[in-house]
Design a protein around this motif. Structure first.
Motif, PDB file in Angstrom:
ATOM      1  N   LYS A 103     -10.853 -10.731  11.806  1.00 41.10           N
ATOM      2  CA  LYS A 103     -12.070 -10.938  12.482  1.00 41.10           C
ATOM      3  C   LYS A 103     -11.337 -11.870  13.767  1.00 41.10           C
ATOM      4  CE  LYS A 103     -15.200 -10.202   9.076  1.00 41.10           C
ATOM      5  NZ  LYS A 103     -14.532 -10.006   7.993  1.00 41.10           N
ATOM      6  N   ARG A 104     -10.809 -11.218  14.745  1.00 41.62           N
ATOM      7  CA  ARG A 104     -10.040 -11.983  15.898  1.00 41.62           C
ATOM      8  C   ARG A 104     -10.656 -11.905  17.287  1.00 41.62           C
ATOM      9  NH1 ARG A 104      -3.853 -11.964  14.150  1.00 41.62           N
ATOM     10  NH2 ARG A 104      -4.237 -11.459  11.970  1.00 41.62           N
ATOM     11  N   PRO A 105     -11.149 -12.948  17.617  1.00 42.91           N
ATOM     12  CA  PRO A 105     -11.543 -13.283  18.751  1.00 42.91           C
ATOM     13  C   PRO A 105     -10.295 -13.077  19.957  1.00 42.91           C
ATOM     14  CG  PRO A 105     -11.392 -15.499  17.426  1.00 42.91           C
ATOM     15  CD  PRO A 105     -10.618 -14.555  16.867  1.00 42.91           C
ATOM     16  N   PRO A 106     -10.437 -12.798  21.372  1.00 41.11           N
ATOM     17  CA  PRO A 106     -12.010 -12.836  21.815  1.00 41.11           C
ATOM     18  C   PRO A 106     -12.941 -11.790  21.937  1.00 41.11           C
ATOM     19  CG  PRO A 106     -10.255 -12.368  23.441  1.00 41.11           C
ATOM     20  CD  PRO A 106      -9.422 -12.363  22.250  1.00 41.11           C
ATOM     21  N   PHE A 143     -12.858  -9.368  19.162  1.00 36.94           N
ATOM     22  CA  PHE A 143     -12.976  -8.558  17.705  1.00 36.94           C
ATOM     23  C   PHE A 143     -12.903  -7.313  17.608  1.00 36.94           C
ATOM     24  CE2 PHE A 143     -15.419 -12.618  18.383  1.00 36.94           C
ATOM     25  CZ  PHE A 143     -15.060 -13.471  17.537  1.00 36.94           C
ATOM     26  N   GLY A 144     -11.815  -6.717  18.207  1.00 40.05           N
ATOM     27  CA  GLY A 144     -11.401  -5.579  18.243  1.00 40.05           C
ATOM     28  C   GLY A 144     -12.169  -4.535  18.983  1.00 40.05           C
ATOM     29  N   GLN A 145     -12.861  -4.861  19.615  1.00 37.37           N
ATOM     30  CA  GLN A 145     -13.686  -4.057  20.719  1.00 37.37           C
ATOM     31  C   GLN A 145     -13.001  -3.322  21.586  1.00 37.37           C
ATOM     32  OE1 GLN A 145     -17.050  -5.944  22.975  1.00 37.37           O
ATOM     33  NE2 GLN A 145     -18.165  -4.042  23.201  1.00 37.37           N
ATOM     34  N   ALA A 146     -12.184  -3.761  22.526  1.00 35.23           N
ATOM     35  CA  ALA A 146     -11.279  -3.024  23.046  1.00 35.23           C
ATOM     36  C   ALA A 146     -10.176  -1.919  22.726  1.00 35.23           C
ATOM     37  CB  ALA A 146     -10.423  -4.089  24.092  1.00 35.23           C
ATOM     38  N   ALA A 147      -9.822  -2.318  21.358  1.00 31.75           N
ATOM     39  CA  ALA A 147      -8.850  -1.191  20.856  1.00 31.75           C
ATOM     40  C   ALA A 147      -9.744  -0.549  19.484  1.00 31.75           C
ATOM     41  CB  ALA A 147      -7.593  -2.098  19.974  1.00 31.75           C
ATOM     42  N   HIS A 148     -10.870  -0.678  19.500  1.00 29.65           N
ATOM     43  CA  HIS A 148     -11.775  -0.050  18.719  1.00 29.65           C
ATOM     44  C   HIS A 148     -11.147  -0.035  17.221  1.00 29.65           C
ATOM     45  CE1 HIS A 148     -14.729   1.839  21.242  1.00 29.65           C
ATOM     46  NE2 HIS A 148     -13.658   1.959  22.250  1.00 29.65           N
ATOM     47  N   ASN A 149     -10.693  -1.394  16.641  1.00 30.56           N
ATOM     48  CA  ASN A 149     -10.361  -1.644  15.359  1.00 30.56           C
ATOM     49  C   ASN A 149     -10.903  -2.966  15.078  1.00 30.56           C
ATOM     50  OD1 ASN A 149      -8.886  -3.774  16.725  1.00 30.56           O
ATOM     51  ND2 ASN A 149      -6.842  -2.732  16.611  1.00 30.56           N
ATOM     52  N   SER A 150     -10.493  -3.555  13.966  1.00 27.66           N
ATOM     53  CA  SER A 150     -11.093  -4.554  13.300  1.00 27.66           C
ATOM     54  C   SER A 150     -12.742  -4.727  12.986  1.00 27.66           C
ATOM     55  CB  SER A 150     -10.378  -5.785  14.343  1.00 27.66           C
ATOM     56  OG  SER A 150     -10.899  -6.978  13.928  1.00 27.66           O
ATOM     57  N   LEU A 151     -13.058  -5.835  13.465  1.00 28.15           N
ATOM     58  CA  LEU A 151     -14.598  -6.067  13.069  1.00 28.15           C
ATOM     59  C   LEU A 151     -15.167  -4.662  13.855  1.00 28.15           C
ATOM     60  CD1 LEU A 151     -16.984  -7.411  11.722  1.00 28.15           C
ATOM     61  CD2 LEU A 151     -16.944  -8.980  13.708  1.00 28.15           C
ATOM     62  N   TYR A 152     -14.958  -4.684  15.258  1.00 22.33           N
ATOM     63  CA  TYR A 152     -15.491  -3.409  15.821  1.00 22.33           C
ATOM     64  C   TYR A 152     -15.741  -2.182  14.978  1.00 22.33           C
ATOM     65  CZ  TYR A 152     -17.471  -0.535  19.847  1.00 22.33           C
ATOM     66  OH  TYR A 152     -18.065   0.144  20.202  1.00 22.33           O
ATOM     67  N   ASN A 160     -24.109  -6.938  22.342  1.00 21.36           N
ATOM     68  CA  ASN A 160     -23.879  -8.430  22.240  1.00 21.36           C
ATOM     69  C   ASN A 160     -22.823  -8.645  21.256  1.00 21.36           C
ATOM     70  OD1 ASN A 160     -26.387  -9.497  23.766  1.00 21.36           O
ATOM     71  ND2 ASN A 160     -27.144  -7.959  22.231  1.00 21.36           N
ATOM     72  N   PHE A 161     -21.860  -7.775  21.399  1.00 21.59           N
ATOM     73  CA  PHE A 161     -20.745  -7.674  20.229  1.00 21.59           C
ATOM     74  C   PHE A 161     -20.014  -9.030  20.148  1.00 21.59           C
ATOM     75  CE2 PHE A 161     -16.842  -6.408  17.934  1.00 21.59           C
ATOM     76  CZ  PHE A 161     -17.416  -6.118  16.891  1.00 21.59           C
ATOM     77  N   VAL A 162     -19.594  -9.649  21.241  1.00 16.57           N
ATOM     78  CA  VAL A 162     -18.639 -10.809  21.139  1.00 16.57           C
ATOM     79  C   VAL A 162     -19.606 -11.828  20.316  1.00 16.57           C
ATOM     80  CG1 VAL A 162     -17.473 -12.486  22.556  1.00 16.57           C
ATOM     81  CG2 VAL A 162     -17.176  -9.920  22.987  1.00 16.57           C
ATOM     82  N   LEU A 163     -20.863 -12.029  20.959  1.00 11.39           N
ATOM     83  CA  LEU A 163     -21.602 -13.078  20.283  1.00 11.39           C
ATOM     84  C   LEU A 163     -21.741 -12.744  18.837  1.00 11.39           C
ATOM     85  CD1 LEU A 163     -23.454 -15.393  20.443  1.00 11.39           C
ATOM     86  CD2 LEU A 163     -25.283 -14.049  21.071  1.00 11.39           C
ATOM     87  N   PHE A 164     -21.864 -11.597  18.483  1.00 10.78           N
ATOM     88  CA  PHE A 164     -21.978 -11.345  16.951  1.00 10.78           C
ATOM     89  C   PHE A 164     -20.512 -11.412  16.419  1.00 10.78           C
ATOM     90  CE2 PHE A 164     -20.823  -7.635  14.130  1.00 10.78           C
ATOM     91  CZ  PHE A 164     -21.758  -7.683  13.035  1.00 10.78           C
ATOM     92  N   GLY A 165     -19.545 -11.008  16.955  1.00  6.44           N
ATOM     93  CA  GLY A 165     -18.346 -11.574  16.406  1.00  6.44           C
ATOM     94  C   GLY A 165     -18.084 -12.884  16.009  1.00  6.44           C
ATOM     95  N   TRP A 166     -18.458 -13.701  17.013  1.00  5.46           N
ATOM     96  CA  TRP A 166     -18.498 -15.142  16.557  1.00  5.46           C
ATOM     97  C   TRP A 166     -19.193 -15.351  15.463  1.00  5.46           C
ATOM     98  CZ3 TRP A 166     -14.669 -18.183  17.886  1.00  5.46           C
ATOM     99  CH2 TRP A 166     -13.867 -17.874  18.715  1.00  5.46           C
ATOM    100  N   GLY A 167     -20.459 -14.904  15.292  1.00 10.33           N
ATOM    101  CA  GLY A 167     -21.231 -15.345  14.407  1.00 10.33           C
ATOM    102  C   GLY A 167     -20.723 -14.911  12.946  1.00 10.33           C
ATOM    103  N   VAL A 168     -20.126 -13.741  13.045  1.00 11.81           N
ATOM    104  CA  VAL A 168     -19.595 -13.307  11.614  1.00 11.81           C
ATOM    105  C   VAL A 168     -18.529 -14.038  11.327  1.00 11.81           C
ATOM    106  CG1 VAL A 168     -18.253 -11.216  10.386  1.00 11.81           C
ATOM    107  CG2 VAL A 168     -20.385 -10.855  11.980  1.00 11.81           C
ATOM    108  N   LEU A 169     -17.753 -14.462  12.110  1.00 10.68           N
ATOM    109  CA  LEU A 169     -16.426 -15.370  11.936  1.00 10.68           C
ATOM    110  C   LEU A 169     -16.832 -16.581  11.388  1.00 10.68           C
ATOM    111  CD1 LEU A 169     -13.328 -15.704  12.374  1.00 10.68           C
ATOM    112  CD2 LEU A 169     -13.758 -16.631  14.409  1.00 10.68           C
ATOM    113  N   ILE A 170     -17.953 -17.164  12.282  1.00 13.91           N
ATOM    114  CA  ILE A 170     -18.197 -18.792  11.648  1.00 13.91           C
ATOM    115  C   ILE A 170     -19.070 -18.750  10.099  1.00 13.91           C
ATOM    116  CG2 ILE A 170     -19.618 -20.560  12.339  1.00 13.91           C
ATOM    117  CD1 ILE A 170     -19.133 -20.120  15.233  1.00 13.91           C
ATOM    118  N   ALA A 171     -19.789 -17.628  10.172  1.00 18.16           N
ATOM    119  CA  ALA A 171     -20.683 -17.503   8.997  1.00 18.16           C
ATOM    120  C   ALA A 171     -19.566 -17.151   7.730  1.00 18.16           C
ATOM    121  CB  ALA A 171     -21.538 -16.451   9.093  1.00 18.16           C
TER     122      ALA A 171
END
Length: 182
Positions: free
Chosen positions: A44-47, A49-58, A84-95
């Motif tokens: 689950k990699r910031p910044p 979280f895989g949204q641009a490459a359509h991989n990882s958490l996305y 709100n994917f980046v905010l979601f990604g940070w929430g998942v990473l921290i949780a």
């Protein structure tokens, strides 16, 4: 032999073993589940979280829409999480980091096992119908988290076991909450 004696003997025979081997297994399950959550933080990699490459958490989150398990959850992902994917990604990473770390050391274990159960529900609703997923991995994760919750496994070789005697002497709300959550 009286009925009372037989009942007492039957109760003793049917008691669950709570000796050292049982306690060691419960601690090992808690530690293993904590390590699993920590290991899963790695992808689950910031910044983004895989949204641009359509991989990882996305990619895994998108599976909730591509291979829906529950329509309402797919709608939530599409209309609330994706915008709100980046905010979601940070929430998942921290949780998940906190979940793994606190289970690993056995601190407020019942609380974190509950968070783990909720996170497992979210993951299951995202990927259960995805081709190639082994569904039993999610069922086993539920089982392990319920064992941690039901046995308060942090009291065994964990911070909860060290701090509970102190919390039990406290009369304030934080001490009472810690007793419930540990």
């Amino acid at each position: 032999m009286t009925t009372t004696t037989r009942t007492t003997r039957a109760s003793v025979v049917n008691q669950i073993e709570t000796g050292r081997p049982t306690r060691a297994v419960l601690a090992a399950v808690r530690i293993a589940v904590g390590l699993m959550w920590l290991q899963n933080v790695n992808w689950k990699r910031p910044p983004d979280f895989g949204q641009a490459a359509h991989n990882s958490l996305y990619q895994y989150t998108a599976d909730a829409v591509k291979h829906p398990v529950l329509g309402a959850f797919s709608w939530l992902v599409q209309h609330v999480i994706f915008p709100n994917f980046v905010l979601f990604g940070w929430g998942v990473l921290i949780a998940e980091f906190c979940l793994g770390a606190f289970l690993l050391v056995g601190f407020l274990t019942r609380f974190w096992a509950t968070i783990g159960i909720l996170q497992t529900i979210a993951i299951t609703l995202s990927v259960l119908n995805t081709p190639g997923e082994w569904q039993w991995s999610y069922y086993l994760l539920f089982a392990a988290q319920f064992v941690i919750l039901g046995t308060a496994a942090g009291r065994i070789a964990g911070v909860d076991g060290v701090l509970r005697p102190r919390w039990s002497l406290g009369s304030g709300r934080p001490a009472r909450m810690a007793m419930v959550l540990s």
